[in-house]
Write a protein that holds these residues in place. Structure first.
Motif, PDB file in Angstrom:
ATOM      1  N   ALA A  15       4.358  -2.736   8.064  1.00 28.95           N
ATOM      2  CA  ALA A  15       5.653  -2.526   8.794  1.00 28.95           C
ATOM      3  C   ALA A  15       6.876  -3.265   8.647  1.00 28.95           C
ATOM      4  CB  ALA A  15       5.122  -2.384  10.285  1.00 28.95           C
ATOM      5  N   ARG A  16       6.426  -4.817   8.418  1.00 24.79           N
ATOM      6  CA  ARG A  16       7.465  -5.780   8.144  1.00 24.79           C
ATOM      7  C   ARG A  16       7.928  -5.551   6.844  1.00 24.79           C
ATOM      8  NH1 ARG A  16      10.860  -8.219  10.811  1.00 24.79           N
ATOM      9  NH2 ARG A  16      12.216  -8.156   9.215  1.00 24.79           N
ATOM     10  N   ALA A  17       7.066  -5.189   5.876  1.00 27.74           N
ATOM     11  CA  ALA A  17       7.694  -5.199   4.483  1.00 27.74           C
ATOM     12  C   ALA A  17       8.645  -4.013   4.519  1.00 27.74           C
ATOM     13  CB  ALA A  17       6.408  -4.809   3.545  1.00 27.74           C
ATOM     14  N   VAL A  18       8.037  -2.867   4.901  1.00 28.81           N
ATOM     15  CA  VAL A  18       9.310  -1.609   5.298  1.00 28.81           C
ATOM     16  C   VAL A  18      10.486  -1.968   5.564  1.00 28.81           C
ATOM     17  CG1 VAL A  18       9.210   0.747   6.186  1.00 28.81           C
ATOM     18  CG2 VAL A  18       7.257  -0.007   5.110  1.00 28.81           C
ATOM     19  N   ASP A  45      -4.783   4.160   3.465  1.00 33.64           N
ATOM     20  CA  ASP A  45      -3.523   4.960   3.447  1.00 33.64           C
ATOM     21  C   ASP A  45      -2.424   4.330   3.719  1.00 33.64           C
ATOM     22  OD1 ASP A  45      -5.223   7.207   3.112  1.00 33.64           O
ATOM     23  OD2 ASP A  45      -5.559   7.436   5.441  1.00 33.64           O
ATOM     24  N   LEU A  46      -2.452   2.777   3.428  1.00 29.52           N
ATOM     25  CA  LEU A  46      -0.993   2.086   3.917  1.00 29.52           C
ATOM     26  C   LEU A  46      -0.302   2.136   2.638  1.00 29.52           C
ATOM     27  CD1 LEU A  46      -2.777  -0.950   5.107  1.00 29.52           C
ATOM     28  CD2 LEU A  46      -1.534   0.836   6.603  1.00 29.52           C
ATOM     29  N   GLU A  47       0.953   2.410   2.842  1.00 32.04           N
ATOM     30  CA  GLU A  47       2.176   2.532   1.921  1.00 32.04           C
ATOM     31  C   GLU A  47       2.949   1.497   1.967  1.00 32.04           C
ATOM     32  OE1 GLU A  47       3.671   6.514   1.386  1.00 32.04           O
ATOM     33  OE2 GLU A  47       1.703   7.318   0.645  1.00 32.04           O
ATOM     34  N   VAL A  48       3.474   0.608   0.558  1.00 30.51           N
ATOM     35  CA  VAL A  48       4.218  -0.324   0.777  1.00 30.51           C
ATOM     36  C   VAL A  48       5.146  -0.052  -0.238  1.00 30.51           C
ATOM     37  CG1 VAL A  48       2.306  -2.073   1.481  1.00 30.51           C
ATOM     38  CG2 VAL A  48       2.722  -1.549  -0.967  1.00 30.51           C
ATOM     39  N   PRO A  49       6.550  -0.889   0.215  1.00 24.33           N
ATOM     40  CA  PRO A  49       7.533  -1.051  -1.028  1.00 24.33           C
ATOM     41  C   PRO A  49       6.906  -1.583  -2.242  1.00 24.33           C
ATOM     42  CG  PRO A  49       8.154  -1.955   1.031  1.00 24.33           C
ATOM     43  CD  PRO A  49       6.735  -1.630   1.121  1.00 24.33           C
ATOM     44  N   ALA A  50       7.637  -1.043  -3.140  1.00 25.31           N
ATOM     45  CA  ALA A  50       7.190  -1.327  -4.751  1.00 25.31           C
ATOM     46  C   ALA A  50       8.263  -0.927  -5.886  1.00 25.31           C
ATOM     47  CB  ALA A  50       5.737  -0.912  -5.204  1.00 25.31           C
ATOM     48  N   PRO A  51       8.326  -1.592  -6.926  1.00 29.81           N
ATOM     49  CA  PRO A  51       9.065  -1.115  -7.844  1.00 29.81           C
ATOM     50  C   PRO A  51       8.996   0.250  -8.206  1.00 29.81           C
ATOM     51  CG  PRO A  51       8.089  -3.350  -8.397  1.00 29.81           C
ATOM     52  CD  PRO A  51       7.609  -2.677  -7.466  1.00 29.81           C
ATOM     53  N   LEU A  52       9.935   0.886  -8.208  1.00 31.09           N
ATOM     54  CA  LEU A  52      10.192   2.272  -8.704  1.00 31.09           C
ATOM     55  C   LEU A  52       9.601   2.593 -10.039  1.00 31.09           C
ATOM     56  CD1 LEU A  52      10.880   5.306  -8.221  1.00 31.09           C
ATOM     57  CD2 LEU A  52      13.323   4.775  -9.046  1.00 31.09           C
ATOM     58  N   CYS A  53       9.775   1.616 -10.866  1.00 28.62           N
ATOM     59  CA  CYS A  53       9.049   1.762 -12.431  1.00 28.62           C
ATOM     60  C   CYS A  53       7.668   1.484 -12.466  1.00 28.62           C
ATOM     61  CB  CYS A  53      10.040   0.803 -13.174  1.00 28.62           C
ATOM     62  SG  CYS A  53       9.687  -0.841 -12.944  1.00 28.62           S
ATOM     63  N   HIS A  54       7.078   0.976 -11.290  1.00 25.70           N
ATOM     64  CA  HIS A  54       5.597   0.682 -11.291  1.00 25.70           C
ATOM     65  C   HIS A  54       5.584  -0.705 -12.165  1.00 25.70           C
ATOM     66  CE1 HIS A  54       4.828   4.328  -9.151  1.00 25.70           C
ATOM     67  NE2 HIS A  54       5.435   4.781 -10.042  1.00 25.70           N
ATOM     68  N   VAL A  55       6.277  -1.560 -12.306  1.00 22.55           N
ATOM     69  CA  VAL A  55       5.939  -2.806 -12.875  1.00 22.55           C
ATOM     70  C   VAL A  55       4.901  -3.379 -12.176  1.00 22.55           C
ATOM     71  CG1 VAL A  55       7.839  -4.168 -12.088  1.00 22.55           C
ATOM     72  CG2 VAL A  55       7.203  -4.728 -14.109  1.00 22.55           C
ATOM     73  N   GLY A  56       4.088  -4.214 -12.822  1.00 24.33           N
ATOM     74  CA  GLY A  56       2.948  -4.977 -12.088  1.00 24.33           C
ATOM     75  C   GLY A  56       3.572  -6.001 -11.367  1.00 24.33           C
ATOM     76  N   VAL A  57       2.913  -6.197 -10.030  1.00 25.23           N
ATOM     77  CA  VAL A  57       3.545  -7.110  -9.101  1.00 25.23           C
ATOM     78  C   VAL A  57       2.154  -8.263  -8.716  1.00 25.23           C
ATOM     79  CG1 VAL A  57       4.501  -7.602  -6.749  1.00 25.23           C
ATOM     80  CG2 VAL A  57       5.112  -5.566  -7.926  1.00 25.23           C
TER      81      VAL A  57
END
Length: 102
Positions: A15-18, A45-57
């Motif tokens: 929630a904080r990341a969103v 089922d948790l969804e988090v912000p990530a790069p749209l291009c799916h580059v590794g983090v």
């Protein structure tokens, strides 16, 4: 001392990341490109912000992704957004003359 389940703690982190990435772009710690942000499935089922291009983090480490208001410079993100990546890049960025040779 109140105790929380692991699921509740993870949900609070998500929630904080969103909130941190709302209306923001992102850069990956150690990188120079600015990425567009989308949500991806993280744990369960948790969804988090990530790069749209799916580059590794860094193995999914949320702290490796930093919010920014800078414009997107990642060519893959720009392409996924449907932008003409060359026209969308800031005019101050120097593009390599021979990008495919190294």
């Amino acid at each position: 001392m109140p105790s929380s389940s692991l699921g509740e703690l993870l949900a609070a982190v998500v929630a904080r990341a969103v909130v941190d990435f709302e209306d923001r772009n992102a850069y990956v710690r150690g990188g120079s490109a600015v990425h567009a942000v989308a949500t991806v499935r993280w744990l369960g089922d948790l969804e988090v912000p990530a790069p749209l291009c799916h580059v590794g983090v860094s193995g999914g480490e949320l702290a490796a992704l930093r919010p920014t208001t800078a414009p997107v410079t990642c060519r893959r993100c720009l392409r996924k957004q449907g932008a003409d990546e060359l026209a969308a890049l800031p005019s101050t960025e120097q593009l390599p003359l021979f990008p495919f040779r190294r």
